[in-house]
Design an enzyme around this catalytic site. Structure first.
Site, PDB file in Angstrom:
ATOM      1  N   THR A 313      55.097  81.626  69.791  1.00 60.06           N
ATOM      2  CA  THR A 313      53.583  82.224  69.567  1.00 60.06           C
ATOM      3  C   THR A 313      53.727  83.829  69.958  1.00 60.06           C
ATOM      4  O   THR A 313      53.307  84.673  68.959  1.00 60.06           O
ATOM      5  CB  THR A 313      52.678  81.667  70.564  1.00 60.06           C
ATOM      6  OG1 THR A 313      52.460  80.325  70.182  1.00 60.06           O
ATOM      7  CG2 THR A 313      51.009  82.400  70.143  1.00 60.06           C
ATOM      8  N   GLY A 314      54.418  83.919  70.907  1.00 60.15           N
ATOM      9  CA  GLY A 314      54.525  85.274  71.492  1.00 60.15           C
ATOM     10  C   GLY A 314      55.507  86.338  70.602  1.00 60.15           C
ATOM     11  O   GLY A 314      55.184  87.297  69.901  1.00 60.15           O
ATOM     12  N   TRP A 316      56.183  85.656  67.283  1.00 59.08           N
ATOM     13  CA  TRP A 316      55.552  85.751  66.118  1.00 59.08           C
ATOM     14  C   TRP A 316      54.955  87.066  66.056  1.00 59.08           C
ATOM     15  O   TRP A 316      54.940  87.862  65.010  1.00 59.08           O
ATOM     16  CB  TRP A 316      54.559  84.460  65.739  1.00 59.08           C
ATOM     17  CG  TRP A 316      54.075  84.492  64.424  1.00 59.08           C
ATOM     18  CD1 TRP A 316      54.562  84.286  63.303  1.00 59.08           C
ATOM     19  CD2 TRP A 316      52.834  85.315  64.081  1.00 59.08           C
ATOM     20  NE1 TRP A 316      53.828  84.379  62.223  1.00 59.08           N
ATOM     21  CE2 TRP A 316      52.676  84.966  62.755  1.00 59.08           C
ATOM     22  CE3 TRP A 316      51.875  85.797  64.696  1.00 59.08           C
ATOM     23  CZ2 TRP A 316      51.444  85.521  61.924  1.00 59.08           C
ATOM     24  CZ3 TRP A 316      50.757  86.395  64.054  1.00 59.08           C
ATOM     25  CH2 TRP A 316      50.441  86.081  62.708  1.00 59.08           C
ATOM     26  N   HIS A 317      54.230  87.535  67.127  1.00 53.49           N
ATOM     27  CA  HIS A 317      53.464  88.613  67.048  1.00 53.49           C
ATOM     28  C   HIS A 317      54.044  89.689  67.214  1.00 53.49           C
ATOM     29  O   HIS A 317      53.579  90.906  66.464  1.00 53.49           O
ATOM     30  CB  HIS A 317      52.500  88.605  68.444  1.00 53.49           C
ATOM     31  CG  HIS A 317      51.315  87.716  68.185  1.00 53.49           C
ATOM     32  ND1 HIS A 317      51.416  86.473  68.511  1.00 53.49           N
ATOM     33  CD2 HIS A 317      50.077  88.220  67.826  1.00 53.49           C
ATOM     34  CE1 HIS A 317      50.081  85.886  68.318  1.00 53.49           C
ATOM     35  NE2 HIS A 317      49.262  86.773  67.915  1.00 53.49           N
ATOM     36  N   GLY A 318      55.426  90.047  67.360  1.00 55.67           N
ATOM     37  CA  GLY A 318      56.277  91.116  67.295  1.00 55.67           C
ATOM     38  C   GLY A 318      57.554  90.867  67.807  1.00 55.67           C
ATOM     39  O   GLY A 318      57.724  89.891  68.595  1.00 55.67           O
TER      40      GLY A 318
END
Lengths: 467, 452
Positions: A313-314, A316-318
């Site tokens: 999740t983390g 995926w954001h950047g």
């Protein structure tokens, strides 16, 4: 092209709506949508359209291959190839440089690679394709036989660029059979107005405040300023992202597609788990459905699964370590809440739960913002008064007051007033009718007002340093 | 459900449905009429507010289409040239000005990325008296001039940002000020050098404070540079034969009047008048009389540079009345290009042009040209004004007392200042610039003209 743009609102969208509704036949309507989606995607970068088309061709055939033999060896092979290709594509464009930069930190190892411009919406459409392939393999859906419809599914312009991550399960049938009623258009316009208002009036102006604080000398921030900046940033991210989702859902609804909600008033949560059931729901549910139960951790599967989900999740954001830390930060709190248990959590007074969740969420956004870990450290020092900074001063109090109404408006808008009043008004249809009327007029006014504010978007004040 | 209830429910649903249709139609009307009007209406090509040419419609080529440039430029052109752009901009600025609370109309716009201040001064002070080789001198013979150490002049480095931000207080926007002693010494060195080389000239120093010298909110008092102190410091460095026009104390007597513009970083023409009046009295020259010698004109609802160029959006709520004074007496004006030093425009009995915002720039075309004013006076006095934009507005009042006035922008003039003074038979030289110039990195312009 993006939605909060006068060209999109007053040129592209009316043209597509007009063409779409002039044609009665669903097949030709799909043709209009497909053409519009491809034009939308190719707008700033026509070359990337070729990549999108290539990805669609490959995945279409892979999907067909899986569909012919789901659960069997051939299907499995097609699935594995599909996963490797799509994840590989995402990794290559988004994470390779980050990965190599991290390896280069090891003494003696220095590897570099050219960074390529990332295709628009890559993170979103690869995830949509991955969910499609897995759903076909697990026989939740049948493989799409029509390539144009598959292409439409992947490239559908309301959700290509910035989500939500719409699954084939959600809109597969609608690709063939859908009717947009007056109600759909009504709901569509309402959502578009709300989303535009959130983005243009709230998010864009809150961003100005955020940048004022975060881009400057972090040591000079007073404690009050640091907390204010963090709160404003949290509001900005919410309104920017949820505003865009609202616009996407609204525009899709105008064409008869019903996307699922992506944000459900996340700030009313009383646990972090609940926050993630309300925030970027399409991403959370993707990881929950496709990653959480990956059987690779054996006895440690609960912890392993959680770690994998929140790490992903983390990430995926950047492509930066702060995002990973951010994801794992939330994973830790979710693990903590799991250990405490739902029943015990409910026994904690609501006020304390609210306070706990808001603090955790807001602090989390401090990790989310700073890709430079050094600056992150400096900021958190200022946040807790460890920089020798003052608690408050004239400048901080004046600047906050100069933006107070905007921030208060933001704080008011995070609450679920619409569902609340809707429930009250639904008891009598005449009250509902009046409310619909008033709401409609107000949102129309909001739409026009947001459009006027957008005129300023190309404003370039002549930076007058000579005098 | 009985028949009557079913009928009522059916009617209610129809009613709700009808409302939805009406709302949708209204949206479609807005959307489609907006689309049509934005195609049909003429699109602007220049933004007076932003002082820039707006985007042009891109020319289509296949290569630009393939690179994505054509579509991006087309979109930008569409968004940038919305008809009635200025009207919409001001409306949205007005609406967004309600985003906060401003007691006493106190707004702050102070960049958070400023380097720490006060600025570090060079440990080697700039000398303020010249030697024949221009390298500096020991303590001078003249009284009231402090001693200096022998050292070569160190160039001013823009080591800090003078403009420490903008505040608005009681409907007046102003820049926060900080001055550099090294720059002030450089300014003084330039004038002292001129005096040394041309002792026959009447040299005038007009150091113009900005609005923050008088109107800062009490909570900021003492936190920034003191323009009064800095003016006094400069004065103490100048040779006693140089005429000092004490603008700070002159304007201090008139702070209740509109001596500074509220939405512009300049002083008002009334403030200019008071400064020139003082200078003319000091120099035994004809003192201009506002009522007898000038026609007063004014225009309401104006917004100046702080709104137009410094992006202080809240000022849209405080437009001001701009007043200017057009000379009743005769004169001829010629305007020279700084590049070719040739006359590009002339004018008879008119010094005010460009009747549009920002109004301060209307006199003698602002900073654009080197201006030459020839009056009917026969005093034998010819004045050269070396100025920044604060000096633009002096000419209409100076014209009362001098035969000729040359208005030269020290930032744009490329020629030999000494040769110019010689060639034009100049008797008086006025340095008219604001404290940001005299006490900042732009003091190097004076040095380039008179020392180098």
């Amino acid at each position: 092209m993006n939605f909060a743009n006068l060209f999109f609102i007053y040129a592209f969208l009316p043209a597509v709506l007009l063409l779409y509704y002039v044609i009665p036949n669903i097949h030709y309507r799909n043709g209009v949508l497909l053409l519009a989606s491809l034009v939308f995607y190719a707008w700033g970068s026509p070359v990337m359209l070729l990549l999108l088309l290539a990805v669609c061709v490959v995945n279409y055939f892979l999907g067909r291959g899986i569909g012919k033999a789901p659960g069997e060896k051939k299907g499995k092979v097609c699935l594995v190839i599909g996963l490797i290709l799509n994840i590989g594509l995402l990794f290559g464009y988004k994470y390779l440089a980050f990965f190599l930069d991290t390896i280069s930190l090891i003494p003696g190892l220095h590897v570099s690679v050219c960074k390529f411009a990332m295709p628009l919406g890559l993170s979103f459409f690869t995830f949509r394709i991955i969910s499609y392939l897995l759903d076909v393999y697990w026989e939740k859906v049948k493989a799409e036989r029509s390539f144009p419809l598959f292409l439409l599914f992947v490239s559908l312009f309301p959700c290509t660029v910035a989500g939500p991550i719409v699954r084939y399960q959600t809109i597969g049938e609608s690709l063939r059979v859908r009717r947009a009623s007056w109600s759909d258009l009504y709901v569509g316009f309402m959502r578009l107005s709300v989303g535009l208002g959130k983005k243009v009036i709230l998010a864009d102006h809150l961003y100005g405040i955020t940048e004022y604080y975060f881009s400057g000398n972090l040591r000079s921030l007073t404690v009050t300023e640091a907390w204010f900046a963090l709160l404003v940033y949290a509001l900005y991210v919410y309104f920017d992202f949820s505003g865009y989702s609202d616009m996407a859902i609204g525009i899709a609804r105008m064409f008869g597609f019903r996307f699922e909600e992506n944000f459900r008033y996340p700030f009313v949560c009383t646990t972090i788990s609940e926050f993630w059931q309300r925030w970027h729901i399409s991403l959370g549910s993707f990881f929950r459905d496709y990653l959480l139960y990956v059987p690779i951790f054996g006895k440690m599967r609960i912890y392993g699964g959680l770690f994998l989900v929140w790490f992903s999740t983390g990430l995926w954001h950047g492509a930066s370590w702060n995002y990973v830390i951010w994801g794992l930060y939330f994973g830790l709190f979710i693990l903590l809440e799991t250990k405490i248990g739902k029943k015990r959590m409910k026994k904690i007074p609501k006020l304390i739960r609210h306070f706990y969740t808001k603090i955790v969420i807001i602090l989390g956004f401090g990790i989310f913002y700073f890709t430079d870990l050094g600056r992150m450290g400096t900021f958190f020092k200022s946040l807790f008064g460890l920089s020798g900074n003052q608690f408050v001063d004239t400048f901080s109090s004046t600047y906050m007051m100069n933006n107070l109404i905007l921030v208060l408006l933001g704080l008011i808008c995070i609450f679920p007033w619409v569902p609340f009043f809707q429930k009250k008004l639904e008891k009598r249809s005449w009250t509902l009718g009046i409310a619909q009327c008033v709401c409609g007029i107000l949102l129309l006014a909001l739409f026009v007002f947001a459009s006027i504010i957008l005129v300023n978007s190309t404003n370039q004040p002549f930076l007058y340093t000579q005098f | 459900m009985d028949k009557e209830t079913k009928f009522q429910t059916k009617n209610q649903n129809r009613f709700l449905h009808a409302i939805r249709i009406v709302i949708v139609c209204l949206f479609l009307v807005v959307l489609l009429s907006g689309a049509v009007l934005l195609i049909v209406l003429d699109r602007p090509t220049y933004s007076q507010d932003e002082k820039r040419v707006l985007a042009k419609k891109p020319a289509f080529t296949f290569s630009s289409l393939l690179r994505g440039e054509y579509t991006e430029d087309l979109q930008y052109y569409y968004n940038d040239t919305i008809p009635y752009r200025s009207v919409f901009k001001r409306f949205s600025d007005k609406m967004m000005s309600y985003k906060g609370i401003a007691q006493d109309d106190f707004y702050i716009d102070i960049p958070k990325d400023l380097p720490s201040f006060p600025p570090e001064e060079s440990s080697v002070p700039t000398p303020i008296l010249p030697t024949p080789d221009g390298s500096g001198s020991a303590a001078p013979d003249a009284t009231n001039v402090p001693s200096v150490t022998l050292a070569p002049t160190k160039p001013n480095v823009n080591e800090f940002t003078q403009n420490q931000g903008i505040v608005t207080y009681q409907k007046r926007a102003m820049e926060l000020y900080w001055g550099s002693k090294a720059s002030m010494r450089e300014y003084a060195l330039s004038l002292n050098t001129l005096y040394t080389r041309k002792p026959d000239l009447n040299i005038w120093s007009m150091n113009i404070p900005t609005a923050s010298a008088y109107y800062l909110p009490p909570s900021l008092a003492g936190k920034y540079g003191d323009q009064a102190q800095d003016c006094a410091y400069i004065r103490s460095l100048l040779h006693p034969d140089i005429h000092y026009v004490d603008v700070y104390n002159v304007l201090k007597k008139h702070t209740q009047e509109d001596i500074y513009l509220r939405t512009d970083h300049h002083w008002s023409y009334l403030g200019v008048f008071y400064a020139v009046e003082e200078m003319m009295k000091q120099g035994d020259l004809a003192v201009p009389n506002l009522k007898k010698d000038y026609t007063t004109k004014s225009k309401d609802g104006n917004l100046g540079s702080f709104y137009l160029y410094f992006d202080q959006k809240h000022l849209v709520n405080y437009p001001e009345t701009f007043t200017w004074y057009e000379p009743k007496f005769s004169f001829d004006a010629a305007y020279y290009s700084y590049d070719t030093m040739e006359v590009v425009r002339t004018s008879k009995n008119k010094m005010f042009f460009y009747y549009s915002e920002p109004f301060y720039d209307m006199v003698n075309y602002g900073d654009s040209y080197l201006a030459h004013i020839q009056t009917e006076n026969q005093t034998g006095r010819r004045l050269a004004v070396f100025k920044d934009s604060f000096g633009n507005a002096l000419a209409p009042f100076l014209a009362k007392g001098f035969d000729e006035i040359w208005v030269i922008d020290l930032r744009y003039y490329k020629g030999d200042a000494y040769a110019f003074l010689e060639e034009k038979g100049i008797t008086d030289v006025l340095m008219a610039s604001c404290m940001f110039t005299n006490a900042g990195y732009k003091s190097v312009y004076y040095k380039n003209l008179f020392v180098s």
